[in-house]
Design an enzyme around this catalytic site. Structure first.
Site, short mmCIF file in Angstrom:
data_model
loop_
_atom_site.label_atom_id
_atom_site.label_comp_id
_atom_site.label_asym_id
_atom_site.label_seq_id
_atom_site.Cartn_x
_atom_site.Cartn_y
_atom_site.Cartn_z
N CYS A 168 35.02 9.98 67.57
CA CYS A 168 35.56 9.63 66.26
C CYS A 168 35.93 10.86 65.45
O CYS A 168 35.29 11.17 64.43
CB CYS A 168 34.57 8.73 65.53
SG CYS A 168 34.30 7.22 66.47
N GLY A 208 35.64 37.07 83.06
CA GLY A 208 35.08 35.72 82.99
C GLY A 208 36.10 34.71 83.45
O GLY A 208 36.15 34.31 84.61
C1 LIG Z 1 33.74 36.66 76.44
C2 LIG Z 1 33.55 38.08 76.86
C3 LIG Z 1 34.02 38.52 78.10
C4 LIG Z 1 34.80 37.64 79.04
O1 LIG Z 1 36.02 37.27 78.54
P1 LIG Z 1 37.07 36.51 79.50
O2 LIG Z 1 38.23 36.28 78.63
O3 LIG Z 1 36.42 35.25 79.93
O4 LIG Z 1 37.36 37.42 80.63
C5 LIG Z 1 33.77 39.82 78.46
N1 LIG Z 1 33.09 40.67 77.65
C6 LIG Z 1 32.62 40.28 76.45
C7 LIG Z 1 31.88 41.25 75.61
C8 LIG Z 1 32.85 38.99 76.01
O5 LIG Z 1 32.41 38.60 74.81
#
Ligand SMILES: *Cc1c(COP(=O)(O)O)cnc(C)c1O
Length: 419
Positions: free
Chosen positions: A343, A277
């Site tokens: 706030c 991600g």
């Molecule tokens: C959030 C998540 C990802 C991605 O994590 P990154 O740190 O953004 O790479 C991948 N797999 C699962 C199951 C997640 O919850």
């Protein structure tokens, strides 16, 4: 590396002046660089091509904007989704159902049904109970749902507590010591096609050793399952690779990560899946803001900007650092606190930080805001939902409209008995 650079003293997103977008759309506004997104997607894939068989499922939650998903679909990425809403987005962006993985500890009966009906590629089961329910749903539809069992390896990713997911006390996956028996039991259910294991130990990982330990444990588990005659063809190693948020910070990149994975998985004979991600989207976006005013402080001045914790929650949630830079830096610096107008004292982006000198009316950016930025935005303090724009060379477009506070309040009702 990204494509947000100064040209003739003014910050550009690729070939478009950031100020041009800020003026046209208003602030705060997120700007994504398509070239940066594509570059990260390519670099990650190329690094992992040292492995014989891989599958890439982009973690939609890091940035679910449709244009971002479309860009990654064009790069051949599948999707890792955690809700029905994300599933619909991934499909709408043209990601084939068969390339979609459904993760998450609380998939509802309805979500499981919708995902079975959509014929998604894989369910990452988080519990035996979920597997039993999914089997029943799939069997009723005359289907067998392809599944992996998410295991909690009890490894500390060494990241912020709120984004650590692989310790025994975290809610994710089944306990490592129970996984073998649960997998064996699930493999007997008529509606499931158990084909592998999944693990994801956390996010913004800056040390590869915890991942190495977790993956090694998963390999051991895989071998024990196979020794019992169970089929394990897919090993999903999750996401989590971190990105540098501070200028000059050095983290292990995709090449080092791929070398570690290669080392651990050499004799696995399995398709290795990844759910990146942040490493794809983090550096691909900035949040543009305008300085409302600079207020005198006791030790340092307060730079009050028009972006706030409702637009970019990470500093308030995780004490996260985002580099702050003027769109037209004058070469001088000041030491200041940077805060939003909300706030809450948590609405603080930085304290006692040395930054470009700015004054009321100046534009500035928070960098590395492409991941877990707009997706976490809300309308607290009756603020607008922040808009998003994408740049492609010298072209740009709004990819998410600002949702005005009026739109939110028009959705509310005062009941007759209060009138
Ligand atoms: C959030 C998540 C990802 C991605 O994590 P990154 O740190 O953004 O790479 C991948 N797999 C699962 C199951 C997640 O919850």
């Amino acid at each position: 590396m990204d494509h947000f650079e100064l040209k003739d003293g003014s910050l550009f997103a690729e070939d478009v002046p950031v100020a041009e977008i800020a003026t046209a759309v208003g602030t705060p506004v997120y700007i994504y660089s398509l070239a940066t997104l594509e570059r990260h997607a390519r670099v990650f894939r190329e690094a992992l091509s040292v492995l014989p068989r891989i599958k890439l499922a982009y973690a939609v939650k890091s940035n679910p904007n449709l244009a971002v998903l479309r860009a990654l679909a064009r790069q051949g990425y599948g999707a890792d989704v955690v809700s029905e809403g994300e599933l619909h987005r991934a499909l709408a962006a043209g990601i084939p159902a068969g390339e979609i993985v459904f993760s998450g500890v609380g998939k509802t009966r309805r979500e499981l049904s919708v995902a079975v009906a959509s014929r998604i590629g894989q369910f990452n089961l988080e519990s035996e109970e979920e597997g039993v329910e999914l089997s029943q749903i799939a069997a009723e539809m005359g289907r067998r749902a392809p599944c992996a069992l998410r295991v909690n390896p009890d490894v500390d990713a060494g990241t912020h507590a709120k984004i650590s997911t692989g310790k025994a006390e975290n809610k994710f996956g089944v306990a490592y010591d129970r996984a073998e028996d649960i997998y064996a039991r699930l493999a007997t259910l008529p509606g499931l096609d158990m084909r592998g294991l999944a693990v994801h130990i956390g996010s913004q990982i800056s040390d590869l050793e915890p991942s190495r330990r977790a993956f090694t444990k998963m390999g051991d588990l895989m071998r024990r399952l196979r020794a019992r005659g169970l089929s394990v063809t897919n090993m999903d190693l999750g996401g989590g690779l971190g990105v540098p948020y501070k200028q000059g910070e050095v983290l292990p990149g995709p090449d080092a990560y791929a070398a570690m994975v290669h080392d651990v998985t050499q004799d696995w004979d399995a398709t290795i899946m990844f759910e990146p991600g942040r490493v794809i989207t983090g550096n691909s976006g900035v949040l543009v803001t305008e300085v409302v005013r600079v207020k005198e402080g006791v030790t340092h001045p307060w730079v009050v900007v028009d972006a706030a914790m409702n637009d970019l929650a990470r500093p308030a949630l995780y004490d996260a650092w985002h580099d702050f830079a003027a769109v037209r830096p004058n070469g001088r610096t000041i030491t200041a606190n940077i805060v939003g107008p909300i706030c809450e004292s948590a609405d603080t982006f930085a304290m006692a930080r040395t930054i470009d000198e700015v004054k009321a009316g100046d534009l500035a950016v928070f960098r590395t805001a492409g991941a877990y930025g707009a997706t976490m935005a809300n309308t607290y303090n009756s603020r607008a939902l922040v808009p998003e724009a994408m740049v492609n060379g010298d072209k740009w477009a709004i990819v998410a409209n600002r949702i005005e506070p009026e739109t939110i309040h028009h959705a509310e009702r005062v009941p007759g008995w209060l009138k």
